[in-house]
Design a protein around this motif. Sequence first.
Motif, PDB file in Angstrom:
ATOM      1  N   THR A  82       0.826  -1.209   0.000  1.00 21.53           N
ATOM      2  CA  THR A  82       0.000   0.000   0.000  1.00 21.53           C
ATOM      3  C   THR A  82       0.865   1.266   0.000  1.00 21.53           C
ATOM      4  OG1 THR A  82      -0.271  -0.168   2.407  1.00 21.53           O
ATOM      5  CG2 THR A  82      -2.035  -1.085   1.025  1.00 21.53           C
ATOM      6  N   LYS A  83       2.035   1.217   0.607  1.00 17.76           N
ATOM      7  CA  LYS A  83       2.960   2.367   0.574  1.00 17.76           C
ATOM      8  C   LYS A  83       3.432   2.619  -0.859  1.00 17.76           C
ATOM      9  CE  LYS A  83       5.871   5.501   2.063  1.00 17.76           C
ATOM     10  NZ  LYS A  83       5.464   6.762   2.666  1.00 17.76           N
ATOM     11  N   THR A  86       0.645   4.087  -2.844  1.00 17.75           N
ATOM     12  CA  THR A  86       0.471   5.495  -2.490  1.00 17.75           C
ATOM     13  C   THR A  86       1.519   6.353  -3.187  1.00 17.75           C
ATOM     14  OG1 THR A  86      -0.516   4.929  -0.359  1.00 17.75           O
ATOM     15  CG2 THR A  86       0.426   7.140  -0.568  1.00 17.75           C
ATOM     16  N   GLY A  89       0.448   6.895  -6.466  1.00 22.31           N
ATOM     17  CA  GLY A  89      -0.819   7.604  -6.538  1.00 22.31           C
ATOM     18  C   GLY A  89      -1.964   6.743  -7.028  1.00 22.31           C
ATOM     19  N   ASN A  91      -4.391   2.783  -6.283  1.00 20.09           N
ATOM     20  CA  ASN A  91      -4.833   1.771  -5.331  1.00 20.09           C
ATOM     21  C   ASN A  91      -4.096   0.460  -5.578  1.00 20.09           C
ATOM     22  OD1 ASN A  91      -6.819   3.180  -3.809  1.00 20.09           O
ATOM     23  ND2 ASN A  91      -8.213   3.022  -5.542  1.00 20.09           N
ATOM     24  N   THR A 110      -5.776  -0.821  -0.448  1.00 18.79           N
ATOM     25  CA  THR A 110      -5.606   0.580  -0.083  1.00 18.79           C
ATOM     26  C   THR A 110      -6.791   1.085   0.735  1.00 18.79           C
ATOM     27  OG1 THR A 110      -4.284   0.931  -2.081  1.00 18.79           O
ATOM     28  CG2 THR A 110      -5.157   2.897  -0.992  1.00 18.79           C
ATOM     29  N   THR A 111      -7.998   0.747   0.309  1.00 13.23           N
ATOM     30  CA  THR A 111      -9.202   1.221   0.998  1.00 13.23           C
ATOM     31  C   THR A 111      -9.818   0.174   1.914  1.00 13.23           C
ATOM     32  OG1 THR A 111     -10.670   0.548  -0.814  1.00 13.23           O
ATOM     33  CG2 THR A 111      -9.743   2.785  -0.914  1.00 13.23           C
ATOM     34  N   LYS A 133      -6.636   7.138  -9.352  1.00 16.18           N
ATOM     35  CA  LYS A 133      -7.366   7.836  -8.290  1.00 16.18           C
ATOM     36  C   LYS A 133      -7.892   9.186  -8.749  1.00 16.18           C
ATOM     37  CE  LYS A 133      -5.375   5.944  -4.097  1.00 16.18           C
ATOM     38  NZ  LYS A 133      -4.588   6.224  -2.906  1.00 16.18           N
TER      39      LYS A 133
END
Length: 134
Positions: A82-83, A86, A89, A91, A110-111, A133
Amino acid sequence: MPNLRKRGREDRSLIYTDWRRTIDVGIYCQDIDQVEYRIIDGEIVPVLMLELTRYDFDTEPNQNYFAAILERFSKSQRKAATKFATLLGVNCIIVLFKHDLTKFWLFNLTTNQGWYSLDKKGYEDWLVKCRGKN
């Protein structure tokens, strides 16, 4: 040297990956299965980061099966995946796919949302609609 060929294809990095994981150098390595991207105005734009896992049975997976997949990601692998997503930018999505590609189950790491079930056409349509995103 071991024969690493399968059905005419070869995982050429397997020997390195197995060896690298035996070395404690104080840093870690993460195998990321796929990064989906688009090219917009000549620029590469990340859309999704995918972690792939195959389901080899003809029956539907049960809740214990899904839980076991998430358990594999509960330690540092989830945090790292997930890092990296991120930083891109996008998921990070776990894609569980049936061995014959007739069914797909998605979980958004991610969510923390899922599991969503799609047939092959639904998965293809989902990929086409993904824009990242933004």
